[in-house]
Design an enzyme around this catalytic site. Structure first.
Site, PDB file in Angstrom:
ATOM      1  N   CYS A 168     -20.179  15.801  28.489  1.00  0.00           N
ATOM      2  CA  CYS A 168     -20.757  14.580  29.081  1.00  0.00           C
ATOM      3  C   CYS A 168     -22.197  14.335  28.620  1.00  0.00           C
ATOM      4  O   CYS A 168     -22.716  13.235  28.781  1.00  0.00           O
ATOM      5  CB  CYS A 168     -20.718  14.652  30.601  1.00  0.00           C
ATOM      6  SG  CYS A 168     -19.068  14.933  31.235  1.00  0.00           S
ATOM      7  N   HIS A 190     -25.336   9.754  34.608  1.00  0.00           N
ATOM      8  CA  HIS A 190     -23.967   9.959  34.150  1.00  0.00           C
ATOM      9  C   HIS A 190     -23.020   9.620  35.292  1.00  0.00           C
ATOM     10  O   HIS A 190     -23.251   9.998  36.448  1.00  0.00           O
ATOM     11  CB  HIS A 190     -23.782  11.416  33.706  1.00  0.00           C
ATOM     12  CG  HIS A 190     -22.354  11.780  33.455  1.00  0.00           C
ATOM     13  ND1 HIS A 190     -21.533  11.011  32.675  1.00  0.00           N
ATOM     14  CD2 HIS A 190     -21.597  12.817  33.891  1.00  0.00           C
ATOM     15  CE1 HIS A 190     -20.335  11.566  32.640  1.00  0.00           C
ATOM     16  NE2 HIS A 190     -20.342  12.661  33.374  1.00  0.00           N
ATOM     17  N   ASN A 196     -14.893   8.819  35.084  1.00  0.00           N
ATOM     18  CA  ASN A 196     -15.813   9.635  34.277  1.00  0.00           C
ATOM     19  C   ASN A 196     -15.376   9.562  32.812  1.00  0.00           C
ATOM     20  O   ASN A 196     -14.347  10.114  32.442  1.00  0.00           O
ATOM     21  CB  ASN A 196     -15.771  11.076  34.789  1.00  0.00           C
ATOM     22  CG  ASN A 196     -16.694  12.005  34.017  1.00  0.00           C
ATOM     23  OD1 ASN A 196     -17.237  11.642  32.979  1.00  0.00           O
ATOM     24  ND2 ASN A 196     -16.861  13.216  34.521  1.00  0.00           N
TER      25      ASN A 196
END
Ligand code: UT7
Length: 329
Positions: free
Chosen positions: A116, A256, A286
């Protein structure tokens, strides 16, 4: 005080697969509920690629839009850095496939594996190369088809992830706008809390390993959650301190997009009202390395990034890896 920025954003772009998987759709696949997913994660839907889709296609679409937005041609690009853990193949680097699809013949192209954190890792690596190696135009991209490694029987993880790509074109700063500060962090001690065990040298893709679902995502959600909040808070604090600033100086925070509760917990630690915190996890889930550049593109195209705005970016992912950056628009 803050150093003078060396690089700035010239354009942004994003691309997501057309197909949308809602929480109601997931209710038909695993034992879950819209109520649970919304309450625990904030996610309502995610975009999913058809099985067998090429990540390089999604990334190329995002990159083309960013080039168009920046008014830069593919031939002018010196550097392509792609953050991804779900490239087209194990090798070559998907960035090389994207270079070919774009016709960016003059670009050096490589992938970064930081889960990520891939986009913010890419941003700082590009800044370093642009200031030391004379590259003048770079594409930094985050892209994932995470659903290619999701176990659709595992309700702990399958409800969380989505597919997409976001790209930015970078060029030399005008002296005021651009990347003011950044920090990158890693801690391999926690690699076993979020990982994909299969497909590498330890568990090659044998019939037995695939049958045991070793090619899918494993995560200790609660532990990852705890580390995510602490680490993101620490990284954002670090870049703010490096710049002699506090959370109150930020016009906008782009965290994020993994879980709304993580985002709210980080925002609270900086006393940031949620109106100043960008959230789109409800619509995308996500998307790992794609989440921050998708957010940047949505904000830019909707006119929400005003000139002069100070924006904080912060992320956390497998590795563990985490990172933060401050941008002046
Ligand atoms: O991108 C960076 C990396 N990823 C992250 O940042 C994700 C970090 N972690 C999280 O976001 C959260 O930990 C999750 C959303 C994954 C899970 O939320 P949680 O509040 O930590 O829930 P939990 O894992 O403690 O599970 C609570 C309950 C359990 O049932 P029992 O044991 O209390 O009876 C789970 O079995 O919820 C159950 N559960 C579900 N129920 C319905 C777990 N997944 C589901 C589901 N639907 N999909």
């Amino acid at each position: 005080m803050s150093k003078k920025p060396q690089i700035m954003l010239l354009g942004t772009g994003r691309a997501v697969p057309e197909k949308i998987l809602t929480n109601a759709d997931l209710e038909r696949i695993v034992e879950t509920s819209d109520d649970w997913i919304v309450a625990r994660t904030g996610i309502k839907q995610r975009h999913v690629a058809e099985p067998g889709s090429a990540l390089s296609d999604l990334v190329t679409e995002a990159a083309r839009k960013a080039l168009q937005d920046a008014g830069v041609s593919a031939g002018e690009i010196d550097l392509i850095v792609l953050g991804t853990v779900t490239g087209d193949m194990k090798f070559p680097a998907t960035a090389c496939l994207v270079q070919e699809k774009l016709g960016a013949k003059n670009a050096v192209a490589f992938d970064i594996s930081a889960a990520c954190s891939g986009f913010l890792y890419g941003l700082q690596v590009a800044e370093g190369l642009m200031t030391t190696s004379g590259y003048r135009r770079a594409l930094v991209i985050g892209g994932e088809i995470l659903t290619s490694m999701v176990n659709w029987q595992d309700r702990d993880t399958c409800v969380l992830f989505g597919d997409g790509a976001g790209a930015v074109v970078l060029g030399p700063s005008d002296g005021e706008r651009g990347l003011l500060q950044s920090c990158l962090r890693s801690d391999g001690a926690h690699s076993g809390l979020l990982y994909n065990p299969g497909g590498g040298s330890v568990n090659p893709p044998t019939a037995e390993n695939v049958a045991a679902q070793l090619h899918t995502i494993r995560m200790e959600g609660k532990e990852v959650f705890r580390h995510a909040v602490t680490s993101m808070t620490g990284a954002l604090k670090q870049v703010l301190e490096q710049a002699g600033l506090t959370g109150e100086d930020l016009d906008l925070l782009i965290p994020h997009q993994a879980n709304l509760r993580i985002i709210e917990a980080v925002a609270k630690r900086f006393k940031m009202p949620m109106e100043k915190v960008f959230v789109n996890v409800d619509r995308y889930g996500n998307t790992s390395a794609a989440s921050i550049p998708i957010a940047l593109d949505e904000l830019r195209r909707s006119g929400q990034l005003k000139e002069g705005a100070l924006v904080g970016l912060v992320t956390f992912g497998a590795g563990f890896t985490w990172a933060a950056a401050l941008l002046r628009f």
